[in-house]
Design an enzyme around this catalytic site. Structure first.
Site, PDB file in Angstrom:
ATOM      1  CD  GLU A   1      -2.851  -1.325   2.356  1.00  0.00           C
ATOM      2  OE1 GLU A   1      -2.731  -0.519   3.284  1.00  0.00           O
ATOM      3  OE2 GLU A   1      -3.732  -2.198   2.327  1.00  0.00           O
TER       4      GLU A   1
ATOM      5  CG  HIS B   1      -9.499  -6.004   0.728  1.00  0.00           C
ATOM      6  ND1 HIS B   1      -9.775  -7.074   1.563  1.00  0.00           N
ATOM      7  CD2 HIS B   1      -8.168  -5.780   0.831  1.00  0.00           C
ATOM      8  CE1 HIS B   1      -8.653  -7.465   2.145  1.00  0.00           C
ATOM      9  NE2 HIS B   1      -7.663  -6.705   1.715  1.00  0.00           N
TER      10      HIS B   1
ATOM     11  CG  ASP C   1     -12.268  -9.223   2.272  1.00  0.00           C
ATOM     12  OD1 ASP C   1     -12.182  -8.281   1.469  1.00  0.00           O
ATOM     13  OD2 ASP C   1     -11.806  -9.164   3.429  1.00  0.00           O
TER      14      ASP C   1
ATOM     15  CG  ASN D   1      -0.294  -6.952  -1.761  1.00  0.00           C
ATOM     16  OD1 ASN D   1      -0.858  -7.594  -2.653  1.00  0.00           O
ATOM     17  ND2 ASN D   1      -0.757  -6.908  -0.523  1.00  0.00           N
TER      18      ASN D   1
ATOM     19  CD  GLU E   1      -4.197  -8.074   1.656  1.00  0.00           C
ATOM     20  OE1 GLU E   1      -5.085  -7.414   2.226  1.00  0.00           O
ATOM     21  OE2 GLU E   1      -2.991  -7.796   1.731  1.00  0.00           O
TER      22      GLU E   1
HETATM   23  C1  XIL Z   1      -5.821  -6.604   8.441  1.00  0.00           C
HETATM   24  C2  XIL Z   1      -6.119  -7.804   9.321  1.00  0.00           C
HETATM   25  O1  XIL Z   1      -7.032  -8.633   8.662  1.00  0.00           O
HETATM   26  C3  XIL Z   1      -6.656  -7.355  10.655  1.00  0.00           C
HETATM   27  O2  XIL Z   1      -6.798  -8.460  11.535  1.00  0.00           O
HETATM   28  C4  XIL Z   1      -5.715  -6.319  11.272  1.00  0.00           C
HETATM   29  O3  XIL Z   1      -6.269  -5.844  12.485  1.00  0.00           O
HETATM   30  C5  XIL Z   1      -5.490  -5.177  10.306  1.00  0.00           C
HETATM   31  O4  XIL Z   1      -4.997  -5.675   9.094  1.00  0.00           O
HETATM   32  N1  XIL Z   1      -4.763  -4.887   3.754  1.00  0.00           N
HETATM   33  C6  XIL Z   1      -3.699  -5.636   4.183  1.00  0.00           C
HETATM   34  C7  XIL Z   1      -3.864  -6.543   5.342  1.00  0.00           C
HETATM   35  O5  XIL Z   1      -2.662  -5.658   3.521  1.00  0.00           O
HETATM   36  O6  XIL Z   1      -2.681  -6.705   6.069  1.00  0.00           O
HETATM   37  C8  XIL Z   1      -4.958  -6.074   6.261  1.00  0.00           C
HETATM   38  O7  XIL Z   1      -5.162  -7.051   7.277  1.00  0.00           O
HETATM   39  C9  XIL Z   1      -6.230  -5.822   5.476  1.00  0.00           C
HETATM   40  C10 XIL Z   1      -6.017  -4.758   4.439  1.00  0.00           C
END
Ligand code: XIL
Length: 365
Positions: free
Chosen positions: A173, A250, A283, A214, A281
């Protein structure tokens, strides 16, 4: 616009079906093997035929307390990512005291289950230890010292897991929602060269692991993914050892999704630079409570990302950010939202799970 995207999706679906048929009829051997894996198989078996690692983020606390959760990870996935326990605040809670206990447990389990491990993450602006952020804010840690600290961190962590992870999210990020380099302690104190430094140090610490950029909101074509494209181009021009581009995935049903062809087109342009790609990642959250329409839309969100990945040439892994609604970061981070995962709180398959099975079974990669 709408008509074009519907046409594109239809074409895409047709081409997937067509290539599946082609493979089945033109190569008897391969065709026979394909039919050995029924559509109702675990995702890892279906993904294996596509040369794709399918992963999940693992919640370490749930992993140690919930055997149903733990066992399902082993049967369903061929890759894992530590959801939190490889992050800096966990691996170095006090300056100079490294603690890999939790991460090592996950790595050992992955090894037993013949799973790969995605490393996440060497450099981020969140979940940094307090000693670091406070030290920088108070001026006790100078920019010169901060650079040394970052270098040591990357050598410590990538060195510890050398040979045990197949991909590292080296920087996470680093571009913001306006497509500029994100304003973080790293950029402010070290200047933009910290990104190249991080990759070079990671390469020295682990010569074989694939090194990734990423981020979120980079699945399709946008100002932000354009910025990553230019960043990747520039890093490669400087001979910085970048190997991969990760799109987090996401999504939220209330925002809509990209078409599969747009995801493919986006991933392919990075691949044309010589990088591999991954979806890292996924969801697909929704406003609570869920209903059949939202769950169906959610399945579509998972589907376009999987199709985009399968249609790209070098998309090597597809990871979901948790696989059951029983353990999810979403309700804690997005007020009023949830139900973002493939299985419900009781580990029952939702439409998104069936959809991924079908897409994986159909694909002719
Ligand atoms: C999130 C985790 O899922 C949580 O448990 C934590 O409190 C915060 O981070 N992008 C990312 C991940 O790269 O590392 C993040 O994970 C979600 C967003």
């Amino acid at each position: 616009m709408k008509v074009t995207s519907i046409a594109a999706v239809t074409l895409l679906a047709a081409s997937i079906l067509f290539s599946a048929n082609l493979t089945a009829s033109s190569a008897d051997q391969a065709g026979a093997q394909r039919h050995q894996v029924p559509v109702d198989s675990p995702l890892r078996e279906l993904a294996k035929r596509q040369d794709l690692l399918i992963g999940t983020a693992v919640d370490h606390a749930a992993f140690t307390t919930d055997t149903v959760y733990r066992d399902r990870i082993a049967t369903e996935f061929s890759s894992i990512t530590a959801e939190n326990v490889m992050k800096w605040e966990v691996v170095e809670p006090e300056r100079g005291r490294l603690d890999f206990t939790a991460a090592d447990e996950l790595v050992a389990a992955a090894r037993r289950n013949h799973q790969g491990v995605r490393g996440h993450t060497l450099l981020w602006h969140n979940q940094l230890p307090a000693w670091l952020t406070e030290g920088v804010n108070s001026g006790a840690i100078t920019p010169t010292e901060l650079r040394q600290i970052l270098r040591k961190h990357i050598f410590d962590v990538a060195g510890h897991f050398r040979g045990k992870v197949y991909q590292w999210d080296v920087v996470n990020e680093v571009i913001d929602d306006n497509a500029n380099l994100r304003d973080t302690i790293w950029l402010r104190n070290l200047g933009p060269g910290y990104i190249a430094d991080a990759f070079r140090w990671a390469r020295q610490a682990d010569p074989k692991v694939k090194l990734y950029l990423n981020d979120y909101n980079v699945e399709g074509l946008s100002a932000k993914s354009d910025a990553y494209y230019r960043l990747a181009q520039e890093l490669l021009r400087q001979r910085v050892p970048v190997d991969g581009f990760g799109a987090q995935g996401h999504y939220g049903v209330q925002f809509g999704f990209h078409s599969a062809s747009e995801v493919m087109t986006n991933l392919r342009r990075f691949e044309d630079l010589g990088l591999e790609t991954s979806i890292t990642e996924v969801d697909v959250r929704m406003l609570m409570p869920p209903d059949t329409v939202k769950l169906q839309a959610q399945a579509q969100g998972y589907s376009v990302l999987m199709q985009g990945c399968l249609l790209a040439r070098k998309c090597t892994s597809f990871t979901v950010w948790g696989y059951t609604d029983k353990y999810s970061w979403v309700p804690g981070f997005f007020t009023g939202e949830g139900a973002a995962n493939l299985l419900d709180e009781n580990f029952a398959a939702k439409p998104g799970y069936r959809e991924l099975q079908a897409v994986l079974a159909l694909a002719g990669r």
